[in-house]
Design an enzyme around this catalytic site. Structure first.
Site, PDB file in Angstrom:
ATOM      1  N   ARG A   1      19.630  -7.110-126.108  1.00 52.03           N
ATOM      2  CA  ARG A   1      18.357  -6.476-125.749  1.00 52.03           C
ATOM      3  C   ARG A   1      17.373  -6.652-126.901  1.00 52.03           C
ATOM      4  O   ARG A   1      17.649  -6.233-128.022  1.00 52.03           O
ATOM      5  CB  ARG A   1      18.584  -4.989-125.458  1.00 52.03           C
TER       6      ARG A   1
ATOM      7  N   HIS B   1       7.778  -2.339-126.691  1.00 51.85           N
ATOM      8  CA  HIS B   1       8.526  -1.453-127.597  1.00 51.85           C
ATOM      9  C   HIS B   1       7.593  -1.030-128.738  1.00 51.85           C
ATOM     10  O   HIS B   1       7.822  -1.380-129.901  1.00 51.85           O
ATOM     11  CB  HIS B   1       9.788  -2.152-128.097  1.00 51.85           C
TER      12      HIS B   1
ATOM     13  N   GLU C   1      11.046   4.095-124.207  1.00 47.74           N
ATOM     14  CA  GLU C   1      10.830   5.466-124.672  1.00 47.74           C
ATOM     15  C   GLU C   1       9.385   5.948-124.599  1.00 47.74           C
ATOM     16  O   GLU C   1       8.740   6.167-125.629  1.00 47.74           O
ATOM     17  CB  GLU C   1      11.342   5.628-126.119  1.00 47.74           C
TER      18      GLU C   1
ATOM     19  N   ASN D   1      18.183   5.867-123.377  1.00 45.65           N
ATOM     20  CA  ASN D   1      18.373   5.845-124.832  1.00 45.65           C
ATOM     21  C   ASN D   1      18.805   7.242-125.253  1.00 45.65           C
ATOM     22  O   ASN D   1      18.061   8.206-125.052  1.00 45.65           O
ATOM     23  CB  ASN D   1      17.058   5.505-125.553  1.00 45.65           C
TER      24      ASN D   1
ATOM     25  N   TYR E   1      20.743   9.773-128.272  1.00 43.68           N
ATOM     26  CA  TYR E   1      21.243   9.917-129.636  1.00 43.68           C
ATOM     27  C   TYR E   1      21.918  11.251-129.910  1.00 43.68           C
ATOM     28  O   TYR E   1      22.875  11.311-130.669  1.00 43.68           O
ATOM     29  CB  TYR E   1      20.098   9.688-130.646  1.00 43.68           C
TER      30      TYR E   1
ATOM     31  N   GLU F   1      20.270   2.307-125.400  1.00 41.83           N
ATOM     32  CA  GLU F   1      20.397   2.579-126.844  1.00 41.83           C
ATOM     33  C   GLU F   1      21.345   3.747-127.051  1.00 41.83           C
ATOM     34  O   GLU F   1      21.300   4.726-126.317  1.00 41.83           O
ATOM     35  CB  GLU F   1      19.048   2.968-127.488  1.00 41.83           C
TER      36      GLU F   1
END
Ligand code: NAG
Ligand code: NAG
Ligand code: NAG
Ligand code: NAG
Ligand code: NAG
Ligand code: NAG
Ligand code: NAG
Ligand code: NAG
Ligand code: NAG
Ligand code: NAG
Length: 497
Positions: free
Chosen positions: A102, A147, A192, A332, A334, A400
């Protein structure tokens, strides 16, 4: 900052001393068609900021004009120099055995000032070479159109707050589709939106750092959703068939866990404001912004004396136009946060005071090596299940997931993170029937971590930024990931508690 660093080192030492090898591996395995990959983005790795006709973007602008905006006053002028070293990057990918890579396209390499005419041939050629190089090694390209590196000239027109962005973004995307859709299998329109709109226009975390929370962020979201939908329709109507490709959007989402059972409403409101804001218009049956958002922002706006809601309204045609415009939910992820209700006590205009919750950490959760995020693998499983239940069981690509390390090549903390989060993914697939199709490790290599400069290292390869050649060296996590991909099973990893 020094006191912080010492506290950080202490915490890392403590973490390492707590690590023990896990005894019993889970028995679930990834199916042979589950895809593994890794990712980067243009500004974070390419460098060559003013070479081969590339124009200035918002990150070039902010880092050159306000160096103190970034923790170590660094910039992405050279970064990992992937513009010149992409062939070496491809051989690293080949060595890991990933199914896909990616990457993102730098808008100002294609259209130096953002205006969609006369594309820059050298920019087009660079991504042709990258795509062909990947395909020659049997690595599927996953291309992110945007991005975060908006052309600076478009920012001067208001960027994502000006509805002209819909046209300029669509024409930029058309050029990429014209040139690359014969070979690219996975397309991601925008990476995002929360970071772009809420943290870039609402706050000062990312360029253009406008600090107009509760106003500019909502204008940005509105135009961004329309831009995404326009590109999806273009793809769906004209380009999809060329390579039987799919297109989606990547949304960032933490898991928001209620801090007590009574806080479930506040937790759900937070999920809707942080994720549903973007996901509901695209993935829900009815489309549009979530009801709870319209109600909270509407009521606050009128209490503040606005004649209408600060949240723009979609027409019913626009609701239909945006709904269903994603073949998959790009996720994504985290970390996880606790939530409690926190009613506003004044009339300040901001996203947070529209939302009216507080997000915080459980002190018993292990922290990452940067002291930034908690490591909570079960949060990913809960989030995946919530996405399934809230948005009609979409196909999910995890675009991600990752954690920083504290330096060196023995990145045990990353091995633990990947191991435990991937087990959570296996549980979500096998026990909750969530339709997860792929996993992307962020990142292929240490790179420019935006406002944190080169201080936070998220790479499975280390990059020596003091060396003009920017040599890459595999960390321990490369061999872990390599085995995992080859065996389709999560190997042993040091546990975190
Ligand atoms: C995996 O399977 C083995 C034998 O089939 C069993 O003994 C073991 O408990 C299982 N492990 C887990 C984590 O379920
Ligand atoms: C590109 O930027 C560098 C500084 O990063 C500067 O030294 C160089 O002259 C610039 N090159 C061009 C062609 O403008
Ligand atoms: C690449 O895109 C540009 C702009 O749309 C177009 O002029 C050119 O023909 C495209 N090249 C190919 C090979 O499709
Ligand atoms: C197109 O891709 C889908 C999966 O995305 C697959 O199910 C289908 O068989 C493919 N069709 C062709 C003609 O290759
Ligand atoms: C914090 O974590 C501990 C340990 O997992 C747990 O016992 C406790 O209930 C958690 N507290 C909250 C508010 O979630
Ligand atoms: C918003 O205002 C309406 C109308 O006054 C009221 O019924 C509703 O309870 C309010 N909602 C919130 C969350 O304050
Ligand atoms: C995408 O194209 C297909 C086939 O033309 C059509 O049935 C579908 O409704 C389109 N999707 C959207 C969201 O417009
Ligand atoms: C308004 O309240 C928020 C918390 O809800 C607080 O952070 C902020 O400082 C307050 N602003 C003023 C101007 O009092
Ligand atoms: C990084 O590169 C510099 C300059 O070549 C060199 O002095 C240094 O030893 C390198 N660091 C590591 C960890 O290899
Ligand atoms: C995975 O495969 C590697 C060889 O690629 C092997 O050395 C390793 O032991 C395997 N690990 C597991 C958990 O099966």
């Amino acid at each position: 900052m020094e006191a912080n660093n010492n506290a950080l080192l202490l915490r890392i030492a403590l973490l390492i001393s707590l690590m023990t090898y896990r005894e019993c591996a889970s028995n679930y395995t990834f199916s042979s068609d589950f895809l593994f990959g890794t990712a980067t983005s243009a500004y974070q790795v390419e460098g060559a900021w003013n070479e081969s006709g590339k124009g200035e973007n918002v990150w070039d602008f902010i880092t050159h004009n306000t160096p103190e905006f970034v923790y170590d006053e660094s910039n992405g002028d050279i970064a990992c120099d992937s513009y010149h070293k992409y062939e070496e990057d491809i051989s690293l990918l080949k060595d890991i055995g990933v199914n896909f890579y990616r990457f993102s396209v730098s808008w100002t390499r294609i259209y130096p000032n953002g205006y969609p005419y006369n594309p820059n041939a050298e920019g087009i050629a660079y991504y042709n070479n990258l795509i062909d190089g990947l395909l020659a090694q049997n690595i599927t390209p996953m291309l992110t159109i945007y991005h975060w590196d908006l052309p600076q000239r478009l920012q001067e027109l208001g960027g994502w707050t000006n509805s002209y962005i819909v046209e300029s973004f669509t024409e930029y995307a058309r050029t990429l589709l014209e040139n690359y859709s014969d070979r690219v299998k996975y397309w991601i329109t925008i990476n995002e939106p929360y970071s772009i709109c809420n943290e870039g226009y609402g706050e000062v975390a990312y360029a253009p750092a406008l600090d107009m929370s509760g106003r500019a962020d909502y204008l940005c979201i509105h135009n961004l959703l329309k831009s995404h939908a326009a590109v999806y329709h273009l793809f769906n109507n004209t380009y999809r068939a060329r390579n039987n490709a799919t297109m989606g959007i990547s949304l960032s989402a933490a898991w928001y866990e209620p801090s007590s059972p009574e806080e479930e409403e506040a937790a759900e409101r937070t999920r809707q404001f942080r994720v549903g804001f973007y996901a509901n218009p695209i993935f829900s049956t009815d489309g549009d912004y979530p009801q709870v958002i319209k109600e909270y922002i509407g009521n606050r706006s009128s209490a503040q004396g606005f004649t209408k809601s600060r949240l723009p309204q979609f027409t019913s045609d626009e609701i239909d136009y945006i709904r269903g415009t994603s073949d998959f939910f790009g996720l994504n992820h985290y970390t996880t946060k606790l939530v409690r209700n926190s009613p506003a006590t004044n009339n300040t205009v901001s996203f947070e005071s529209d939302l009216q919750t507080e997000q915080f950490l459980n002190s018993s959760w292990p922290m990452d090596a940067a002291g930034r995020d908690a490591i909570v693998p079960w949060g990913l499983r809960k989030l995946l299940t919530w996405i399934k239940n809230t948005f009609n069981n979409p196909i999910i690509h995890i675009t991600e997931n990752g954690t920083p390390d504290s330096g060196g090549l023995e990145d045990n903390i990353r091995v633990s993170y990947y191991g435990s989060y991937l087990e959570a993914v296996l549980e979500a697939i096998n026990e909750d029937n969530v339709d997860v199709r792929s996993y992307t490790a962020w990142s292929l290599m240490d790179n420019y971590e935006w406002k944190y400069g080169y201080a936070y290292r998220y790479g499975i390869h280390s990059v020596n930024f003091s060396d003009p050649d920017r040599p890459r060296t595999p960390k321990l996590s490369v061999s872990f990931y390599k085995d995992l991909i080859a065996n389709r099973t999560v190997g042993d990893y040091p546990s975190l508690s």
